[in-house]
Write an enzyme that holds these catalytic residues in place. Structure first.
Site, mmCIF file in Angstrom:
data_model
loop_
_atom_site.group_PDB
_atom_site.id
_atom_site.type_symbol
_atom_site.label_atom_id
_atom_site.label_comp_id
_atom_site.label_asym_id
_atom_site.label_seq_id
_atom_site.Cartn_x
_atom_site.Cartn_y
_atom_site.Cartn_z
ATOM 1 N N VAL A 67 -1.808 3.449 1.914
ATOM 2 C CA VAL A 67 -0.780 2.424 1.720
ATOM 3 C C VAL A 67 -0.509 2.225 0.233
ATOM 4 O O VAL A 67 0.638 2.057 -0.188
ATOM 5 C CB VAL A 67 -1.180 1.111 2.397
ATOM 6 C CG1 VAL A 67 -0.107 0.047 2.169
ATOM 7 C CG2 VAL A 67 -1.387 1.311 3.895
ATOM 8 N N ASP A 68 -1.553 2.256 -0.580
ATOM 9 C CA ASP A 68 -1.365 2.186 -2.030
ATOM 10 C C ASP A 68 -0.509 3.354 -2.512
ATOM 11 O O ASP A 68 0.381 3.189 -3.357
ATOM 12 C CB ASP A 68 -2.714 2.231 -2.737
ATOM 13 C CG ASP A 68 -3.304 0.845 -2.987
ATOM 14 O OD1 ASP A 68 -2.527 -0.110 -3.115
ATOM 15 O OD2 ASP A 68 -4.536 0.733 -3.062
ATOM 16 N N VAL A 69 -0.796 4.550 -2.013
ATOM 17 C CA VAL A 69 -0.053 5.736 -2.438
ATOM 18 C C VAL A 69 1.419 5.616 -2.057
ATOM 19 O O VAL A 69 2.317 5.855 -2.881
ATOM 20 C CB VAL A 69 -0.674 7.004 -1.831
ATOM 21 C CG1 VAL A 69 0.201 8.219 -2.110
ATOM 22 C CG2 VAL A 69 -2.084 7.231 -2.383
#
Length: 384
Positions: free
Chosen positions: A171-173
């Protein structure tokens, strides 16, 4: 690149990015921009980016986590509670084409580094805010929380097992990619109108968007998807199957591919069985089809099946470890490793190719405060 006025040859040459972010989503975004020629100044607090301390593994004493997402940047350490450091931070924001920040909502207001304060002095700046759950939520923006709250974990893992997070902070990516896309779109608007704007991305919205067909099933049809392990909810066979010596992933996306699969596996009855003729039939009849495929695949090892099926135009792949994945990429001519800076620090190559303005890697990931004097020259502050 010792002169602040020296530009890289990339497509973003001349774009100055003030990077007030840390950990993953923001730094990943700014590294990709740096690969494409942007001048990125990474601003860290006195404690440094948390990922500098996330080890093992490490490389020459530096955490590989940090190294993997911070090449191509200049680094300066600034304590916003120190007037001189705060003045430098403000000068950088006022000079930048793009400001990227992932502080908690409101966290930069008292320092005059929020969007309204920066926009008042630098109206051409594109200001990208990355939060966990939107500007009205103080919930910390940790990837695993977004995986839980978005439903991602509810559709990941075996049906009889517990909800499972992805093996990387995906999700960060994805949020970092959305931040970069938003920044570039806003730069296009700025170049056309002269006006910057506030771009906001958050982990939860990014996760819901990235869940595509799974979140779309609910948004469009009210269907709440469930965990299917390695199976696909709408396509079959589409996942790993045992062979004589390991598993092979099949990705049979249409009826023609299924016919070819049956021909190679020498199961002609399955090819004409009315229960399996169409993809929808195979999806609903997977419990009956799976043992037929498992029995047929058991007579050869995965490597042999891969060669035979690939030659027949049936998408398939073995499940590789990371070292084998890099070897496969090299065998395919993709050259997955790039080396940054004079120290030739290895990392994963930028994923986009350009025919005229390829990515470049002139700077290794910086040590803390490595470029204070360089940044001061960039801002027109002579260094004694």
């Amino acid at each position: 690149m010792t002169d602040p006025e020296e530009r890289s040859p990339g497509p973003l040459a001349g774009v100055v990015v003030a990077d007030f972010s840390r950990v993953l989503a923001g730094p990943y975004c700014t590294m990709l921009l740096a690969d494409l020629g942007a001048t990125v100044v990474k601003v860290e607090g006195p404690a440094g980016d948390e990922t500098r301390h996330w080890m093992p593994p490490s490389h020459d004493g530096e955490a590989t986590y940090y190294l993997s997402i911070n090449r191509g940047k200049r680094a300066i350490t600034l304590d916003f509670d120190v007037p001189g450091d705060l003045a430098l931070a403000r000068s950088l924001a006022h000079r930048a084409d793009v400001v990227i920040a992932n502080f908690k909502p409101g966290g930069l207001d008292r320092f005059g580094l929020d969007f309204d304060s920066v926009h008042a002095v630098n109206p051409r700046a594109v200001y990208v805010s990355i939060t966990g759950f939107g500007a009205d939520s103080a919930l910390p923006g940790y990837d695993v929380l977004a995986q839980a709250l978005s439903g991602l974990m509810s559709v990941t893992g075996a049906p009889e097992g517990e909800p499972t997070k992805a093996g990387v902070a995906i999700v960060d990516v994805v949020t970092g990619l959305h931040a970069g896309l938003g920044a570039l779109a806003a730069l296009r608007h700025r170049d056309a109108t002269g006006e910057g704007q506030h771009v906001e991305v958050n982990l939860l919205s990014s996760a819901l968007s990235a869940l595509v067909n799974q979140s779309g099933a609910y948004a469009i049809a009210g269907v709440v998807p469930e965990r299917l392990g390695n199976d696909h909810p709408s396509v079959y066979p589409y996942g790993p199957f045992p062979t004589a010596d390991g598993e092979l992933v099949l990705a049979v996306g249409n009826d023609g591919q299924f016919q070819r699969l049956c021909r190679v596996l020498q199961i002609p009855d399955a090819a004409t069985d009315p229960r399996f003729l169409r993809n929808a039939d195979r999806s609903t009849g997977r419990a009956e089809l799976r043992p037929v495929l498992v029995q047929a695949l058991a007579v050869r090892p995965a490597t042999e099946w891969e060669a035979l099926l690939t030659a027949a135009g049936v998408p398939c792949a073995p499940i590789l470890t990371m070292d084998a994945a890099f070897d496969r990429a090299r065998a395919l001519g993709l050259d997955p490793v790039a080396h940054a800076g004079d120290a030739q620090v290895p990392g994963v190559r930028h994923p986009i190719s350009f025919s005229a303005t390829p990515p470049a890697y002139p700077l290794a990931p910086p040590w803390p405060d490595a470029d204070r004097e360089w940044v001061r020259r960039l801002l027109g502050d002579p260094v004694p």
